[in-house]
Write a protein that holds these residues in place. Structure first.
Motif, short mmCIF file in Angstrom:
data_model
loop_
_atom_site.label_atom_id
_atom_site.label_comp_id
_atom_site.label_asym_id
_atom_site.label_seq_id
_atom_site.Cartn_x
_atom_site.Cartn_y
_atom_site.Cartn_z
N MET A 2 61.73 19.07 48.51
CA MET A 2 62.57 18.58 47.39
C MET A 2 63.42 19.77 47.05
O MET A 2 63.24 20.89 46.49
N ALA A 3 64.82 19.63 47.38
CA ALA A 3 65.52 20.67 47.08
C ALA A 3 66.96 20.05 46.26
O ALA A 3 68.20 20.45 46.50
N ALA A 4 66.77 18.83 45.38
CA ALA A 4 67.91 18.29 44.86
C ALA A 4 67.94 18.45 43.27
O ALA A 4 68.56 17.84 42.61
N GLY A 5 67.08 19.31 42.92
CA GLY A 5 66.88 19.95 41.45
C GLY A 5 68.16 20.40 40.88
O GLY A 5 69.00 21.28 41.60
N SER A 6 68.63 20.24 39.71
CA SER A 6 69.96 20.58 39.04
C SER A 6 69.52 22.31 38.77
O SER A 6 70.54 23.18 38.40
N GLY A 7 68.61 22.69 38.56
CA GLY A 7 68.21 23.91 38.38
C GLY A 7 68.68 24.23 36.67
O GLY A 7 69.13 25.28 36.47
N SER A 8 68.60 23.31 35.86
CA SER A 8 68.96 23.35 34.58
C SER A 8 68.21 24.24 33.66
O SER A 8 68.69 25.04 32.76
N ARG A 9 66.70 24.41 34.06
CA ARG A 9 66.17 25.65 33.63
C ARG A 9 66.21 27.03 33.81
O ARG A 9 65.65 28.14 33.42
N PHE A 11 69.83 28.21 34.10
CA PHE A 11 70.92 28.75 33.61
C PHE A 11 70.90 30.26 33.33
O PHE A 11 70.05 30.45 32.43
N PRO A 12 71.92 30.97 33.45
CA PRO A 12 73.14 30.53 34.20
C PRO A 12 73.29 30.75 35.82
O PRO A 12 74.05 30.90 36.36
N LEU A 13 72.11 31.14 36.27
CA LEU A 13 72.02 31.43 37.61
C LEU A 13 72.63 30.38 38.44
O LEU A 13 73.07 30.64 39.60
N THR A 14 72.35 29.30 38.17
CA THR A 14 72.79 28.15 38.93
C THR A 14 73.99 27.47 38.45
O THR A 14 74.28 26.30 39.28
N GLU A 15 74.83 27.91 37.88
CA GLU A 15 76.03 27.56 37.54
C GLU A 15 77.01 27.55 38.84
O GLU A 15 77.89 26.80 38.68
N SER A 16 76.80 28.52 39.51
CA SER A 16 77.81 28.53 40.90
C SER A 16 77.02 28.78 41.96
O SER A 16 77.77 28.64 43.27
N CYS A 434 68.56 40.57 30.21
CA CYS A 434 69.71 39.92 30.16
C CYS A 434 69.79 39.10 31.43
O CYS A 434 69.38 39.75 32.31
N GLN A 435 70.73 38.27 31.28
CA GLN A 435 71.31 37.45 32.54
C GLN A 435 73.05 37.53 32.47
O GLN A 435 73.30 37.18 31.39
N VAL A 436 73.19 37.90 33.51
CA VAL A 436 74.72 38.19 33.78
C VAL A 436 75.44 37.14 34.80
O VAL A 436 74.75 37.04 35.68
N GLY A 437 76.07 36.38 34.07
CA GLY A 437 76.77 35.31 34.81
C GLY A 437 77.65 35.75 36.06
O GLY A 437 78.07 36.88 35.91
N GLN A 438 77.95 34.84 37.17
CA GLN A 438 78.38 35.37 38.13
C GLN A 438 80.17 35.77 37.72
O GLN A 438 80.77 35.08 37.01
N GLY A 439 80.89 36.66 38.43
CA GLY A 439 82.10 37.27 38.12
C GLY A 439 82.24 37.81 36.80
O GLY A 439 83.28 38.15 36.56
N PHE A 440 80.99 37.96 35.88
CA PHE A 440 81.49 38.45 34.46
C PHE A 440 81.45 39.92 34.48
O PHE A 440 81.08 40.55 35.03
N THR A 441 82.31 40.57 33.64
CA THR A 441 82.52 41.94 33.45
C THR A 441 81.92 42.36 32.04
O THR A 441 82.24 41.86 30.94
#
Length: 461
Positions: A2-9, A11-16, A434-441
């Motif tokens: 099962m690999a069709a989960g949206s990964g909402s839990r 966030f923000p790792l699964t944004e991109s 902390c969680q740092v989103g993709q491409g964030f400075t």
């Protein structure tokens, strides 16, 4: 898988990036269940993915796994919120499931051999067998891994996420309910206690989302479209039906006999017990009988044709990376457990192409990926560093996951953080939990604790 989960839990790792491709020990998460299935001798696997992630997951698996397993990718619509039971129903409609099926989540990382689950299933002639892991053993692992330098991890037994699981001495599942679904009291039926007077209710077991399910259960799901999830609906239903009598089947003559399959098609029966006889060998025996079919005594008295069992693991490594905390915990422990989880994996903890200054320290419990550059007087402990990261002088990283192509400038102190790909941490940043989103400075000399750092447009979304 099962690999069709949206990964909402997560966030923000699964944004991109799809959840299934998030790095665990610098390998895509889904690599671990694929490798486990291959080690167990499987030759075919169905991988259920979202339509939007289909090509990406297929490409990564073909590139990384180099597996001999034939992978059949089944995409499902992104907008269609499908639970695990819905997915099994969908696969059955597509004629993908033709026998008993092993269902595994893409976020499971374990060294538990699958034959233990299969042995329990076969020995008990079970309808469904699920893998349960002792939380106490995982807590011991967490304590051993340090848990230092960061925020305290929350386990599945915290935050009201415990399961109340009733087992007999043979590990037959007799009660299963999430803590959130219970009121003040646990109610057990008298008929259950009559048949099973000794039941142990356990709250320190965690469902690993690994199930071995009989084919007829999938047939039942195709006819009963109200169930959406395996854990929340199907498993509790099967457990309840173990102790309830089926509708009495009246003995008929050979001329008037209507098989359970024919009865289901005509709508004359809806009892779950009737689906048990869909087994082809049982069906053949019924059709070849010279007398009318008579329900077995066990069935008429409420019995033994539905059997739910658990394979309980009290030792070994078994964690799911299905939340931010658990994802962090899996990455913290994976370095120590790679020899048992991936016994044939021969890659060194520090990639040969990594360039590490001789005055820097990288702990034996850390992983450093391809092409990484680490400057002078850096300290890296209990952390995973992805490919082609550039870490400048005097940087301290503890209990953290640094994904690919991240730049960390001089004097940063990173504790218990998850930094997504292509992020840039400017000089003198101090981040904790902390969680740092993709491409964030992250701006120079930023101090943050327990925050999610994202571009403003993503926060607005």
């Amino acid at each position: 898988i099962m690999a069709a989960g949206s990964g909402s839990r997560m966030f923000p790792l699964t944004e991109s990036i799809p959840k299934a491709l998030l790095p665990v020990g610098n390998l895509p998460m889904i690599f671990y269940p694929v490798d486990m299935l291959e080690k167990a001798g499987f030759t075919d696997v169905i991988v259920v993915v979202l339509e939007s992630a289909h090509r990406q997951i297929r490409h990564v698996l073909q590139e990384v796994c180099n597996s001999r397993i034939r992978m059949d990718f089944v995409p499902v619509p992104d907008k269609q919120d499908m639970g695990t039971a819905d997915t099994l129903r969908h696969l059955a409609v597509l004629k993908k499931i033709v026998s008993d099926v092993l269902v595994i989540s893409c976020d499971l990382v374990t060294d538990v051999p699958l034959h233990r689950l299969a042995d329990t299933h076969r020995m008990r002639d079970a309808t469904v067998t699920m893998l349960l892991v002792s939380r106490s053993s995982q807590n011991a692992e967490k304590d051993a891994s340090g848990g230092k330098g960061g925020t305290k991890s929350k386990t599945g037994t915290e935050m009201g996420e415990r399961d109340f699981i009733g087992l007999d001495k043979d590990c037959r599942l007799l009660f299963f309910a999430a803590e959130a679904d219970l009121e003040e009291n646990i109610v057990l039926r008298k008929s259950l206690l009559t048949r099973h007077p000794y039941i142990t209710i356990r709250t320190m077991l965690v469902d690993a989302h690994l199930y071995l399910i009989s084919k007829w259960v999938v047939d039942f799901l195709t006819e009963n479209k109200t169930m959406s999830t395996v854990k929340g609906e199907l498993i509790p239903c099967l457990i309840r039906k173990q102790i309830r009598s089926s509708k009495k089947m009246v003995q008929t003559t050979d001329a008037s006999y209507e098989s359970p399959e024919d009865q289901r098609r005509s709508g004359s029966q809806s009892d779950i017990h009737n689906f048990v006889s869909s087994d082809p060998i049982v069906r053949m025996a019924q059709e070849m009988s010279s007398s009318g079919y008579t329900a077995p005594k066990a069935r008429a008295t409420g019995s033994n044709d539905i059997k739910c069992y658990a394979c309980v693991v009290n030792e070994g490594f078994c964690l799911r990376a299905n939340t931010l905390n658990s994802y962090d915990e899996v990455n913290r422990q994976i370095c120590r457990h790679l020899p048992s989880v991936l016994p044939e994996w021969r890659e060194p903890n520090i990639h040969p192409t990594a360039n590490i200054h001789q005055r820097s320290q990288v702990g034996s419990d850390s992983l450093v990926g391809e092409g990484v550059v680490i400057g002078e007087r850096c300290s890296i402990k209990w952390s995973n560093i992805g490919k082609h990261c550039v870490i400048s002088d005097r940087v301290k990283i503890t209990n953290s996951v640094i994904m690919d192509y991240v730049t960390i400038k001089e004097g940063c102190n990173i504790q218990a953080c998850i930094v997504c790909s292509n992020a840039h941490l400017s000089e003198g940043c101090i981040l904790k939990g902390c969680q740092v989103g993709q491409g964030f400075t992250v701006k120079e000399k930023t101090e943050a604790k327990g925050e999610t750092l994202l571009p403003d447009e993503e926060l607005q979304l």
